[in-house]
Every structure is written in C-alpha cells, then in structure tokens.
Design an enzyme around this catalytic site. Structure first.
Site, PDB file in Angstrom:
ATOM      1  N   ASP A  43      -0.014  -7.659   1.081  1.00  0.00           N
ATOM      2  CA  ASP A  43       0.695  -6.132   1.497  1.00  0.00           C
ATOM      3  C   ASP A  43       2.157  -6.157   1.527  1.00  0.00           C
ATOM      4  O   ASP A  43       2.858  -5.252   2.356  1.00  0.00           O
ATOM      5  CB  ASP A  43       0.014  -5.457   2.835  1.00  0.00           C
ATOM      6  CG  ASP A  43       0.211  -4.190   2.879  1.00  0.00           C
ATOM      7  OD1 ASP A  43       0.197  -3.441   1.828  1.00  0.00           O
ATOM      8  OD2 ASP A  43       0.120  -3.453   3.937  1.00  0.00           O
ATOM      9  N   HIS A  48       0.710  -1.269  -0.104  1.00  0.00           N
ATOM     10  CA  HIS A  48       0.067   0.166  -0.026  1.00  0.00           C
ATOM     11  C   HIS A  48       0.837   1.357   0.012  1.00  0.00           C
ATOM     12  O   HIS A  48       0.371   2.310  -0.392  1.00  0.00           O
ATOM     13  CB  HIS A  48      -0.797   0.078   1.292  1.00  0.00           C
ATOM     14  CG  HIS A  48      -0.333   0.284   2.539  1.00  0.00           C
ATOM     15  ND1 HIS A  48      -0.211  -0.755   3.372  1.00  0.00           N
ATOM     16  CD2 HIS A  48       0.140   1.380   3.044  1.00  0.00           C
ATOM     17  CE1 HIS A  48       0.414  -0.148   4.524  1.00  0.00           C
ATOM     18  NE2 HIS A  48       0.587   1.212   4.399  1.00  0.00           N
ATOM     19  N   LEU A  71      -8.333 -23.348  -1.174  1.00  0.00           N
ATOM     20  CA  LEU A  71      -8.906 -24.734  -0.944  1.00  0.00           C
ATOM     21  C   LEU A  71     -10.402 -24.470  -1.588  1.00  0.00           C
ATOM     22  O   LEU A  71     -10.704 -25.765  -1.889  1.00  0.00           O
ATOM     23  CB  LEU A  71      -9.140 -24.410   0.435  1.00  0.00           C
ATOM     24  CG  LEU A  71      -9.747 -26.037   1.275  1.00  0.00           C
ATOM     25  CD1 LEU A  71      -9.081 -27.106   0.718  1.00  0.00           C
ATOM     26  CD2 LEU A  71      -9.668 -25.834   2.656  1.00  0.00           C
ATOM     27  N   GLY A  72     -10.963 -23.639  -1.590  1.00  0.00           N
ATOM     28  CA  GLY A  72     -12.469 -23.679  -2.353  1.00  0.00           C
ATOM     29  C   GLY A  72     -13.428 -23.771  -1.461  1.00  0.00           C
ATOM     30  O   GLY A  72     -14.508 -24.596  -1.639  1.00  0.00           O
ATOM     31  N   VAL A  73     -13.560 -23.093  -0.323  1.00  0.00           N
ATOM     32  CA  VAL A  73     -14.396 -23.270   0.619  1.00  0.00           C
ATOM     33  C   VAL A  73     -14.716 -21.756   1.265  1.00  0.00           C
ATOM     34  O   VAL A  73     -13.919 -20.821   1.202  1.00  0.00           O
ATOM     35  CB  VAL A  73     -14.361 -24.069   1.751  1.00  0.00           C
ATOM     36  CG1 VAL A  73     -14.039 -25.394   1.253  1.00  0.00           C
ATOM     37  CG2 VAL A  73     -12.931 -23.500   2.654  1.00  0.00           C
ATOM     38  N   GLY A 121       3.815   6.548   8.093  1.00  0.00           N
ATOM     39  CA  GLY A 121       5.062   6.738   7.844  1.00  0.00           C
ATOM     40  C   GLY A 121       5.940   5.785   7.974  1.00  0.00           C
ATOM     41  O   GLY A 121       6.935   5.304   7.594  1.00  0.00           O
ATOM     42  N   ASN A 122       5.327   4.869   9.132  1.00  0.00           N
ATOM     43  CA  ASN A 122       6.062   3.766   9.718  1.00  0.00           C
ATOM     44  C   ASN A 122       5.692   2.612   8.785  1.00  0.00           C
ATOM     45  O   ASN A 122       6.610   1.573   8.696  1.00  0.00           O
ATOM     46  CB  ASN A 122       5.606   3.399  11.032  1.00  0.00           C
ATOM     47  CG  ASN A 122       6.385   3.915  12.080  1.00  0.00           C
ATOM     48  OD1 ASN A 122       6.050   4.870  12.933  1.00  0.00           O
ATOM     49  ND2 ASN A 122       7.562   3.825  12.347  1.00  0.00           N
ATOM     50  N   SER A 123       4.687   2.528   7.872  1.00  0.00           N
ATOM     51  CA  SER A 123       4.338   1.424   6.953  1.00  0.00           C
ATOM     52  C   SER A 123       5.687   0.980   6.261  1.00  0.00           C
ATOM     53  O   SER A 123       6.174   1.772   5.543  1.00  0.00           O
ATOM     54  CB  SER A 123       3.197   1.682   6.218  1.00  0.00           C
ATOM     55  OG  SER A 123       2.038   2.034   7.202  1.00  0.00           O
TER      56      SER A 123
END
Length: 504
Positions: free
Chosen positions: A181, A151, A309-311, A252-254
């Site tokens: 992310d 992001h 997995l499809g659930v 800004g820490n991201s």
C-alpha cells in the site's frame, strides 16, 4: 496555592501598582504566577531509573515546533477517476447488494466520496461513472518526490497535489505497490520543504506520535496519540509489520506521515479498524523503512519485487502446541510446501513449525510474511524450525513473488472433545494420482471431535502430528499414544491444512 506563594504574588502586585517596580517586574509577576499555578496542579510522574520508590516529573509532549517545521512538507492529494457501475446504482438505487453493514465498505465509501460499486449483476448494463477521492502525502525530496498510500491513487486518471501555501501541481504516479500500500508521486517543483525520516527500530511501544493529514478534507489537521504495538500483522494477506497507534485517523488521513517526538517520520498512516466508518481508537501505519525500500524500487524501475518462500502457513494454537510437543503456542505451522519452490529446495516439510527468521522470533503466523516482506528475492534466510520434537536450522534462498504467488491457508478453530471419530480407507492408485500424493487415507465418515474440527467425508488424511500416515493401524497407534489431541494434515481438493482435534 500555598500561603507563601499567595503572599509573594500579592506583594509584587502591590509594589507594581505603587510604582515601586518597573516593567521588569512584570516578568517577576508572571514567574511567580506560574510557580503558584504549578503548585496547585498535580505533577505527572514516571518511575525513576534508580532504585527506590522515588519518581521524576514527566512532561507532556508539545508538538507545536514539529508541526511548524514539518507541516509545510505534508500535502493534500485530490484524485479523479472513473469506475464501472450498474445503471441502477448510477440512478441512486440502493438495493440489497449494498453491504451497508460492512464497516470497511462504509469507510471506503466515505473516503471515495460517492464512488459507485464496481461490477454488475445478472448481466445488468454498466457505465463509466466519475469518482473523486482525497488523501494525504508528504514530500521526501526537495525536487518533488512524494510518498502516499497506493489505495489513495488507485484507478486515478488525474492526481492533484496541494501545498500548505495553496500552490497546486498536477502529479505523476511513478508507481504503486498494492501489496504494501505504498505509492510514489512526483510534481514538477524545486526547493520544496521535506520531512526527515527516522528508524522504526528506535520506536518504542508507549511512545508519543503525531499524525498530520487532511481528514474529511480539513487540510493539515494535527492529531496525536501513542504507539500501541509494533510488528502488527493484519488478516489481509499483507506483508507489512504495521505500527498500531491510537492516533485519530479518518478518511483523508490515508498517506499522511506519522512523526515521533523528534520530528522524524516513522510511518505512513494507512488503515483503521472501525464499525462506524470513522475512527474508533485503532489505527495502523506502514513502517517508514518498508516504505523507503518500496520507494527506492519504484523510483528506479517503476515496479517492486517481493520475496517468496513458497509455503502455506497457519496459526499455532494450544492444541497444535500440545500435539507437536511445543512449550508454548507460537510460530507458523507449515501446512503445505510449494513443489519446486524455495522452501521445498531448502528441505522444509509440512508439519514444520517456523519459530524464527534470521534471529527474529515468529510468535504469530502473520509474523512470517511480515518478516519476509522486508527481504528481497535472492536473499538467504536462516529459519529456526521445530520438526518432530526437535529444533533445527534451515537456510533458504528466497524466490520472487512474481514467479508464483503463494496462497496462505486459513481456518477457524472449533472447540471439540471426545473420541477421534474417523472412518478411513486406503487411497486407490487413481486417487493417489488425482490427489498428487504418494500416501494417505480417505475419510469415509467423520463424527465426534473430528467432525467438530471440520474434517469432512472425502478429505484425504496425509499425516498425524507431522508424521505421514501409511495405514489405518498406524493411525490407531498414534492416536493411542497421544495424550489429549492430535494435529491432522488434511487435503481437500488442492488445499492442505492442519486441523487440531481434541479427543480427551
């Protein structure tokens, strides 16, 4: 200070003043002063490893050496880009559409430093507006490979990396994965300082950790705290088992690193929970083993493949636990299985409760996507499943999320009590075809506990406590045998969800 320590300090000071001791005596004075000061301070103790009531001293961490050694490998990231906004917004209009009470909007508004809102309303004209943002990152390879958050560089047209020695480089985004992310940058430089990567498996709850980043643009700011929890799942469809800390993290820490006390990076600081737009004591970091796996794929191919997995799953509450005869409300309740998907091929069914993956327990339903998120398409996983009162093991081969994205079911629990309160009728052949089911009963009227639980007229009742319903008599018999609650599998449109109903 004890009388003995005070007397010793005065004696050495007097000898020094009289010339009886030389410069080496200063060290003695200092040592005595330290000992005297320590005598006045309460000791921080921790329980001893041995039996008994004895305790041992526990020193607070000193992060100065870690900061000095690895601080130069932490970088400041500046981003410029553009976004489409309505003309009214560009002119400073602040209308009722602005979600000013939304803490996440306020957080990202501050982070993006004035970024306008995308989209228009009622056909309002849009225009391109410049955006600017800041974040952090850290160098993992001396030839210029940098890890940060996806992001941070989203919609970026230009990314600038600034080192602690004030050198600046134009960075290339090698790839970004919004699902986890994580993003990877490259700058054209050699012999750069790098961090050391650690193992999240060695990280313990309560352990001290350190963050270095650029909150509000203040470069190489150091903050510290402890690990609050591991494997934390968040309600944002993320496949990341986050590390929760109380380290101060702000806009800004991201993208900055999270260090353990050995100076190893164990996570990437990514999110905060806030009502104010700033830090309020709850921060989340992406485990470094997840980030490293994503980094390797992005560097090699520029894209990431996620397992599927499809659930669709939902939380197991106490009512579901009672209905399915579970000893405690844990696991991921399968509300629907994607036809022809990996779970379907493996034999998973609606009403199954997945309690473990490859020996790792599933406590919350969010643990399932987090554990599958570290797997790769084609991997085989062993699922610990609870089905109709008995445990069984099912092996499934995971597919790729690129083939089809599984949707997760969600529902808010509602307190309810009293009778079941459903008026039902069989499905007509054309209704079965439209709904895509072989059996089921249409809800004509919902009242009492069923209505309170969220059941509506027009819903299709597919099963009770995991057993497919065939007729109204079967429903009556099942409810009569139930002690105080049942779990109804309801289909509404194309979505299926289990609904807990308390009736006694």
């Amino acid at each position: 200070m004890s009388s003995t320590a005070l007397k010793n300090t005065r004696l050495v000071a007097a000898l020094l003043a009289a010339g009886a001791i030389g410069g080496a005596g200063v060290s003695a004075v200092n040592a005595l002063h330290s000992a005297a000061t320590a005598a006045t301070q309460p000791a921080i103790t921790a329980p001893a490893a041995s039996s008994g009531n004895a305790s041992v001293p526990m020193a607070l961490p000193d992060f100065s050496q870690i900061t000095e050694r690895y601080g130069p490998a932490v970088v400041n990231i500046s981003v410029t880009g553009t976004t489409k906004v309505r003309n009214e917004v560009a002119q400073g209009d602040d209308d009722d559409d602005t979600p000013s009470g939304d803490p996440f909007f306020e957080f990202f508004k501050r982070f993006q430093q004035g970024q306008g809102r995308p989209g228009g309303r009622n056909g309002a004209p849009q225009q391109e507006m410049p955006t600017r943002g800041q974040g952090s990152g850290f160098i993992v390879s001396s030839d210029g490979i940098i890890l940060t958050n996806a992001h941070v560089v989203r919609d970026a047209k230009e990314v600038t990396v600034k080192l602690t020695d004030r050198r600046e480089y134009r960075a290339k985004v090698l790839g970004a994965d919004p699902k986890t992310d994580v993003a990877v940058l490259r700058i054209e430089a050699k012999n750069l300082p790098v961090v050391t990567l650690g193992k999240v498996s060695d990280l313990k709850v309560g352990e001290w950790v350190l963050a270095i980043g650029s909150p509000f643009g203040f470069e190489n700011t150091v903050t510290a705290g402890v690990v609050s929890a591991k494997g934390r799942s968040l309600p944002d469809d993320s496949a990341v088992p986050f590390i929760q800390t109380d380290v101060a993290v702000n806009p800004g820490n991201s993208g900055g690193p999270l260090f353990n006390t050995r100076g190893e990076v164990v996570g990437i600081n990514s999110q905060i929970y806030t009502r104010s737009g700033g830090y309020q004591g709850v921060s989340f970091a992406i485990p470094i083993d997840v980030a490293a796996r994503i980094k390797n794929q992005l560097v090699a191919t520029g894209k990431v493949e996620h397992a599927r997995l499809g659930v669709a799953v939902q939380e197991v509450n106490q009512t579901f636990a009672d209905s399915f005869k579970l000893d405690k409300p844990e696991g991921a309740l399968v509300s629907s299985v994607e036809k022809g998907g990996p779970a379907d091929k493996a034999g998973l069914q609606s009403g199954d409760v997945i309690r473990g993956v490859n020996g790792q327990p599933i406590v919350s339903s969010g643990d399932l996507p987090a554990l599958l998120g570290v797997a790769a398409p084609g991997d085989s996983v062993k699922l610990d499943v609870w089905r109709q009162g008995a445990a069984k093991e099912i092996t499934a081969r995971l597919g790729s999320a690129d083939e089809k994205t599984a949707q997760a079911a969600a529902k808010k629990d509602s307190p309810n009590q009293g009778k079941l309160g459903l008026a039902l009728r069989p499905l007509q052949p054309d209704e079965k075809k439209e709904a895509g089911v072989d059996n089921g009963l249409v809800v004509e009227q919902a009242s009492g506990p069923s209505a309170l639980a969220g059941v509506q007229p027009g819903d299709v009742l597919l099963s009770i406590n995991g057993v497919p319903v065939k007729n109204i008599d079967q429903v009556r018999a099942t409810v009569a045998k139930a002690e105080k609650s049942v779990a109804l599998l309801i289909q509404r449109g194309d979505s299926k969800i289990f609904v807990p109903v308390n009736f006694g």
